[in-house]
Design a protein around this motif. Structure first.
Motif, short mmCIF file in Angstrom:
data_model
loop_
_atom_site.label_atom_id
_atom_site.label_comp_id
_atom_site.label_asym_id
_atom_site.label_seq_id
_atom_site.Cartn_x
_atom_site.Cartn_y
_atom_site.Cartn_z
N VAL A 15 0.85 -1.21 0.00
CA VAL A 15 0.00 0.00 0.00
C VAL A 15 0.87 1.24 0.00
O VAL A 15 0.69 2.15 -0.82
N GLU A 16 1.86 1.28 0.90
CA GLU A 16 2.73 2.45 0.96
C GLU A 16 3.58 2.57 -0.30
O GLU A 16 3.80 3.67 -0.82
N PHE A 17 4.06 1.44 -0.80
CA PHE A 17 4.89 1.44 -2.01
C PHE A 17 4.10 1.97 -3.20
O PHE A 17 4.59 2.82 -3.96
N MET A 18 2.88 1.52 -3.37
CA MET A 18 2.05 1.98 -4.49
C MET A 18 1.64 3.44 -4.30
O MET A 18 1.56 4.19 -5.28
N ALA A 19 1.37 3.84 -3.06
CA ALA A 19 1.02 5.24 -2.83
C ALA A 19 2.21 6.14 -3.18
O ALA A 19 2.02 7.20 -3.78
N GLU A 20 3.40 5.71 -2.83
CA GLU A 20 4.59 6.47 -3.17
C GLU A 20 4.78 6.56 -4.68
O GLU A 20 5.09 7.62 -5.23
N THR A 21 4.55 5.46 -5.37
CA THR A 21 4.66 5.43 -6.83
C THR A 21 3.61 6.34 -7.47
O THR A 21 3.91 7.08 -8.41
N THR A 22 2.40 6.31 -6.94
CA THR A 22 1.33 7.16 -7.47
C THR A 22 1.63 8.64 -7.23
O THR A 22 1.44 9.47 -8.11
N ALA A 23 2.11 8.95 -6.03
CA ALA A 23 2.48 10.34 -5.73
C ALA A 23 3.57 10.82 -6.68
O ALA A 23 3.49 11.93 -7.23
N ARG A 24 4.57 9.98 -6.91
CA ARG A 24 5.64 10.35 -7.83
C ARG A 24 5.10 10.55 -9.24
O ARG A 24 5.51 11.47 -9.95
N HIS A 25 4.13 9.72 -9.63
CA HIS A 25 3.51 9.86 -10.96
C HIS A 25 2.86 11.24 -11.11
O HIS A 25 3.04 11.91 -12.12
#
Length: 123
Positions: free
Chosen positions: A43-53
């Motif tokens: 969850v945190e990893f994907m949230a970080e990826t989405t934020a970076r996107h």
């Protein structure tokens, strides 16, 4: 050849083969641990990826905290701020007091755009 030389060469060959096997096994184990960590913190990893996107979008160097919060729901404001920091973002405040975020890696691009805007206003 001297028998002690054969002994030394076979010991050296054994050490090289054993070291190579240990290296390969250790490398595979580290890769597996990374996969397990990513899965555990997905969850945190994907949230970080989405934020970076969102922060890497070519048209916008900055994003408002409200926009990011709307697109990354399910987190408290402080959790979302931690995610943004882990993604490599910094917080800036506008003159009206609103909170905006930008990637530190895009700081030069932001400065260039700001300078171009100032030149365009002068013309």
């Amino acid at each position: 050849m001297d028998p002690s030389l054969w002994t030394a060469l076979s010991a050296l060959l054994g050490a090289i083969v054993g070291g190579g096997i240990s290296y390969l096994l250790n490398r595979q184990q580290l890769a597996n641990q990374l996969r397990v960590q990513q899965e555990t913190n997905k969850v945190e990893f994907m949230a970080e990826t989405t934020a970076r996107h969102f922060l890497e979008h070519k048209s916008f160097t900055d994003r408002s905290f409200e926009t990011l919060r709307n697109h990354l729901g399910g987190f408290t404001d402080d959790e979302l701020r931690r995610i943004l920091v882990r993604a490599g973002a910094i917080r800036v405040y506008r003159a009206d007091g609103s909170e905006w975020w930008r990637l530190l890696s895009r700081m030069e691009e932001f400065i260039e755009r700001k300078q171009l805007d100032e030149i365009a206003r002068e013309i």
